[in-house]
Enzyme design. Sequence first.
Site, PDB file in Angstrom:
ATOM      1  N   ASP A 155       3.572   1.146   1.482  1.00  0.00           N
ATOM      2  CA  ASP A 155       2.806   0.228   1.487  1.00  0.00           C
ATOM      3  C   ASP A 155       1.492   0.658   1.005  1.00  0.00           C
ATOM      4  OD1 ASP A 155       0.641  -1.515   2.385  1.00  0.00           O
ATOM      5  OD2 ASP A 155       2.137  -2.480   3.850  1.00  0.00           O
ATOM      6  N   HIS A 156       1.392   0.297  -0.108  1.00  0.00           N
ATOM      7  CA  HIS A 156       0.157   0.830  -1.073  1.00  0.00           C
ATOM      8  C   HIS A 156      -1.097   0.484  -0.521  1.00  0.00           C
ATOM      9  CE1 HIS A 156       0.187  -3.217  -3.016  1.00  0.00           C
ATOM     10  NE2 HIS A 156      -1.266  -2.929  -3.125  1.00  0.00           N
ATOM     11  N   HIS A 191       1.253  -5.870   4.602  1.00  0.00           N
ATOM     12  CA  HIS A 191      -0.323  -5.291   4.287  1.00  0.00           C
ATOM     13  C   HIS A 191      -1.298  -5.620   5.537  1.00  0.00           C
ATOM     14  CE1 HIS A 191       1.258  -4.100   0.526  1.00  0.00           C
ATOM     15  NE2 HIS A 191       1.154  -5.332  -0.083  1.00  0.00           N
TER      16      HIS A 191
END
Length: 513
Positions: free
Chosen positions: A179-180, A242
């Site tokens: 999950d960036h 996110h």
Amino acid sequence: MNPTSFVLFGATGDLAKRKIYPALYHLYIHHQLPESFSVIGLGRKEFTDATFQAHVKQSLHDFYRMEVQEDDNLQAFVSLFGYNNLNIDRTEDFVRLKNRLEGWEQGIAGTASRLFYLSVAPNFFGVIASQIGQSGLDAITGWKRLVIEKPFGHDLASARELNSQLSQAFHEEEIYRIDHYLGKSMVQQLESLKEANPVIQALWTNKYIANVQITADETVGVEERAGYYDQAGAVRDMFQNHMLQLLMMLTIHAPHNMASAEDIRMRKKKILETLDPLYRQNVHERIVRGQYTAGQIQGKPVQGYAAEPGIAEGSMNDTFIAAKLHVDNYHWRGVPFYIRTGKRLKAKNTRIVIEFKVPLSSNVPLERTYVPNLLVIEIGPDEGITLQLNTKDPQSKGEFKPVRIDMFPDKAEAPEAYETLIHDALNGDSTFFVHWDEVELSWQWVQPVLEAFAANEVPLHPYAAGSHGPEAAAALLAEDGFHWWFDEPAEPVTELEVSDLGEEQPMKEASVV
């Protein structure tokens, strides 16, 4: 680090050229890759090694965040790359890949390891993992790891099915789910921000905090992602992953000496377990969904979602979601968390706003009002921390006005998210990756929302592109006596010496909408 083969599925795709190759190059020139390292790119295109290396070099010129010099360093880097044509349905292609990897590994000293990076559509994850096992690609003397990108499923059932497929070839500790947002520098510093500043740590409790707002607003529309986005919506694209990850990272309380990766995961899991559950019949009370209509972004007209190319006629897909959540534990009980994310909104920003309770004192006249103290954590596009305090207004006797202390880190020192995450995956540090427990629990919480949306049991509120979203999102907070905090330009009211914290910035008033 062990000699490592970086096996990249989807090597000619957009993510690879925009993020993965620039990140690997950054790690290479900063001597953060294994001494013996190779990259095998995989895809359906008929590339030679030389053609692929030219493709990688062009990606660096186009997308690396600094200027790329045509020098020996660059040539040495691209020489690490090779390419194999591969169809994921053909086991013989995987066997051919295995033979090439073994040929390289036999020529190096040390225990060889393999990192499989799946930069492909999620519906291919299970097939590729199965082929890796069947072809013997997973039979190595060193470690093996699997890196995958979100989304991790489309709902609870599909997420569980995907996890079952991956588990046939990889153990949980070998699976690195990216999950960036967890790779962003400010997100990784959230816990140290509290631990290194006793004044913040002392206030980090429901005794002093009135509410928390977590926002991820975008100005863009669906762009070229209409096919995916019309099936996903804001709830799947942003909220389930996110936004809930930001909630977990903000609310965990790690020990003073910083916890291990396993301890961080356990604490994040407990946050999800203590979220007040949603039930389908009351989703409409705590969730607002919206869809953008025609409007203006930065003075330019844009069309509404329903008119975007590739969007199904009459689509009821959500492009905006706002939610009210409660964490039912000792630290956060009674503090509402408001989360919002959407497309085609007024400004692009990802931020966390902690609003502190207004003090009650018998010495302060009732007619005198305070603006709440705020701690604002800017995550993107710019990173920084703002503390809003009150001071007496010299132009209005006896009144108070808000002033802000803005602190911005040196941008040159902050690594890109993929630089951090790829480096951590190579080193076996899973702290800022997503564990299966988090995936399952987040889908469990979101599942009633998906069902209520599918049955059209929650109103779909239109909002003009370029606005702050539907009015119903403001009403969600107004029920509790709060409002969203948005950052609008304002004239500086004072200046403060903060040279030891970064670049000196003027303080501004906050605005509310």
